[in-house]
Design an enzyme around this catalytic site. Structure first.
Site, mmCIF file in Angstrom:
data_model
loop_
_atom_site.group_PDB
_atom_site.id
_atom_site.type_symbol
_atom_site.label_atom_id
_atom_site.label_comp_id
_atom_site.label_asym_id
_atom_site.label_seq_id
_atom_site.Cartn_x
_atom_site.Cartn_y
_atom_site.Cartn_z
ATOM 1 N N ASP A 208 57.608 39.260 6.211
ATOM 2 C CA ASP A 208 58.086 37.885 6.233
ATOM 3 C C ASP A 208 57.383 37.089 7.329
ATOM 4 O O ASP A 208 57.189 37.587 8.446
ATOM 5 C CB ASP A 208 59.598 37.923 6.511
ATOM 6 C CG ASP A 208 60.266 36.572 6.351
ATOM 7 O OD1 ASP A 208 60.153 35.996 5.261
ATOM 8 O OD2 ASP A 208 60.895 36.103 7.315
ATOM 9 N N GLU A 266 53.401 37.545 3.911
ATOM 10 C CA GLU A 266 53.642 36.158 3.490
ATOM 11 C C GLU A 266 52.814 35.295 4.427
ATOM 12 O O GLU A 266 53.128 35.175 5.605
ATOM 13 C CB GLU A 266 55.129 35.820 3.623
ATOM 14 C CG GLU A 266 55.430 34.415 3.161
ATOM 15 C CD GLU A 266 56.702 33.818 3.753
ATOM 16 O OE1 GLU A 266 57.246 32.905 3.138
ATOM 17 O OE2 GLU A 266 57.142 34.243 4.840
HETATM 18 C C1 NOJ Z 1 60.335 33.374 4.248
HETATM 19 C C2 NOJ Z 1 61.303 33.915 3.258
HETATM 20 O O1 NOJ Z 1 60.666 34.108 2.024
HETATM 21 C C3 NOJ Z 1 62.432 32.916 3.179
HETATM 22 O O2 NOJ Z 1 63.307 33.173 2.113
HETATM 23 C C4 NOJ Z 1 63.147 32.910 4.504
HETATM 24 O O3 NOJ Z 1 64.148 31.900 4.478
HETATM 25 C C5 NOJ Z 1 62.183 32.621 5.655
HETATM 26 N N1 NOJ Z 1 60.952 33.349 5.549
HETATM 27 C C6 NOJ Z 1 62.815 32.956 6.981
HETATM 28 O O4 NOJ Z 1 62.898 34.332 7.154
#
Ligand code: NOJ
Length: 519
Positions: A208, A266
């Site tokens: 993440d 991500e």
């Molecule tokens: C990215 C995640 O995909 C999302 O759902 C989340 O709210 C944020 N990061 C914070 O962790």
């Protein structure tokens, strides 16, 4: 501990051509009737995923969490939240998935923890325990101004003041304090967490906010012009700071002890050079590329997004990744215009995506052609809704539970009709049961496409040769043509393997894609 997948070490880099299925655990299947999906629910529904033919799962966070951001606020990174089950339930899922040859990856959240995490509780209680977070004195004569002008990705200030007057940084919700990645214990703890799950048999992690974590020492102000919620611009000091690469290199040293485990980051950054840095040989294995998600159903745009993503991955010598949706963005059926046209385009794009070289991610429900849902105000749960002053409805509309069977909500998702988000009453035709044996359903299209992609030699090769703006060829011989225009077009030469909708007098109609192989 789960048994090893047969032949694990004999097949390195299994991920570089895999089809991953993203399970949003709250919304996949509820085994205990509390209206929220859980791990045993996933295990019970693994037949659906075997039939679909996917090779790996990515589970959104299932660790212990107060659920301020549905699991992205972790208070114990090495246990399962009771809402989703327990460690034994995870072991059952791992064993059952591995027995089917399906790998299981989890979400790892290294940028922040929950405000209920013991470290943060200790930091609030005692200012001498604050250095694992980013606490600062405030500005202004009495310290009542935040330390800088940063805003949260979810809206509102990125700083919250604690009763003794200091402020802490949270790039997301106030219940998600950012960690200080200059503190050695933060490194030690992530190593413990990685090994904890990998030793249990987990096959890797989606990381993440992989472009977050490192913050510039001086915490300079950001440019607030044209700032958008849930987005970051180029040169945004909150993200993509160089020191983040040391963190990825550290994570990689741990992963290298588990040579068959994968990391996929991500990565929301600007420019291919910046993106490729995360995929250097000693950093992440894969990076999510969001170009296709951000592209309309438009031939030139789709071609540019594909080329751009291929170039970015090639710069790093990594496999490209493809995704049309996830739990953070509106579902593709709705992005492409909703209704029959939106569904036709989403089906066409499913064939485009599954024709491409590299790693493909399918967000649960895409295989059913689910649209986004317009939910009433009083059921919205995404923190974005309140933090934006109710200006942004947030991401709940793409997180509605999946319809499995029957003719009315909860459509087999749960035994209670009181599901955590309501399921639209008109989803009867979208259930797995309704689509399973229908040769024209979206589910059948996905199943056929994945089987062909996995089994046919024509999908070999790592490149794409364009034969026009909306037709490309793979070195193995597969040709994919899609029509984003307004009139039917001639198909390229070859034997038709699969189409996303019916042909019209031998022509490829608008909003339709076809796979062919040369005769
Ligand atoms: C990215 C995640 O995909 C999302 O759902 C989340 O709210 C944020 N990061 C914070 O962790």
């Amino acid at each position: 501990m789960a048994p090893p997948i047969p032949g694990r070490s004999a097949r390195p880099q299994w991920w570089s051509r895999a089809v991953f299925y993203q399970v949003y655990p709250r919304s996949f299947a509820d085994s205990n009737g509390d209206g929220v999906g859980d791990l045993d629910g996933i295990t019970e529904r693994l037949d659906h995923l075997s039939d679909l033919g996917v090779q790996a799962l990515w589970l959104n966070p299932v660790m212990v969490s107060p659920m301020a951001d549905h699991g992205y606020d972790v208070s114990d990174p090495r246990d399962i939240d009771p809402l989703f089950g327990d460690l034994a339930a995870l072991d059952r899922l791992l064993a059952a998935a591995h027995a089917r040859g399906i790998r299981v990856t989890m979400d790892l959240v290294p940028n922040h923890v929950s405000s209920a995490h013991p470290w943060f509780v200790a930091a609030l209680a005692d200012p001498t325990h604050r250095d694992r977070f980013i606490f600062r004195d405030g500005g202004g004569p009495d310290g009542s101004e935040p330390p800088n002008n940063w805003v949260s990705i979810f809206g509102g200030p990125a700083w919250t003041r604690v009763p003794d007057g200091q402020w802490y940084l949270h790039l997301f919700d106030a219940a998600q304090p950012d960690l200080n990645w200059e503190h050695p214990e933060v490194f030690d703890d992530i190593e413990k967490t990685l090994r904890f799950w990998l030793d249990r048999g987990v096959d890797g992690f989606r990381i993440d906010v992989a472009h977050g974590m490192a913050k510039p020492a001086t915490l300079p102000d950001m440019d607030l012009t044209e700032n958008e919620l849930l987005r970051n611009k180029a040169d945004d000091p909150r993200f993509d700071n160089d020191a983040v690469h040391d963190i990825h290199r550290f994570i990689r040293t741990v992963l290298d002890d588990y040579p068959d485990a994968v990391t996929v980051g991500e990565i929301w950054v600007h420019g291919n050079e910046q993106f490729a840095k995360y995929l250097r040989p000693d950093e992440l294995h894969l990076g999510f590329n969001f170009h296709l998600v951000q592209t309309d159903y438009d031939a030139a745009g789709i071609r540019a997004a594909i080329d751009n993503s291929l170039d970015a991955a090639a710069l790093a010598g990594a496999a490209p990744t493809w995704t049309l949706s996830n739990h953070d963005v509106p579902r593709e059926v709705s992005r492409y215009g909703n209704g029959a046209a939106g569904l036709r385009r989403a089906r066409a794009m499913a064939l485009v995506k599954l024709a491409l070289p590299g790693t493909v991610f399918i967000y649960n429900g895409a295989e059913l052609g689910l649209p986004n849902v317009e939910l009433p105000d009083d059921v919205l749960q995404d923190p974005v809704w309140e933090r934006s002053g109710r200006a942004e409805r947030g991401r709940d509309g793409c997180r509605v539970p999946l319809p499995w069977s029957g003719s009315a909500p909860p459509f087999g998702f749960s035994s209670t009709p009181d599901t955590w988000l309501p399921i639209p009453a008109d989803w009867k035709a979208l259930t797995v049961e309704a689509q399973r044996d229908d040769p024209d359903s979206t589910l059948t299209l996905y199943r056929r496409a994945i089987a062909l992609r996995t089994g046919r030699a024509e999908f070999a090769g790592d490149t794409v040769e364009w034969l026009g703006d909306s037709t490309f060829r793979r070195p193995g011989g597969l040709v994919c043509a899609f029509n984003a225009g307004a009139v039917p077009v001639t198909l390229p030469a070859g034997e038709v393997l699969l189409t996303s909708g019916p042909l019209k007098d031998g022509l490829l109609p608008p909003d339709t894609a076809a796979w062919l192989v040369s005769a």
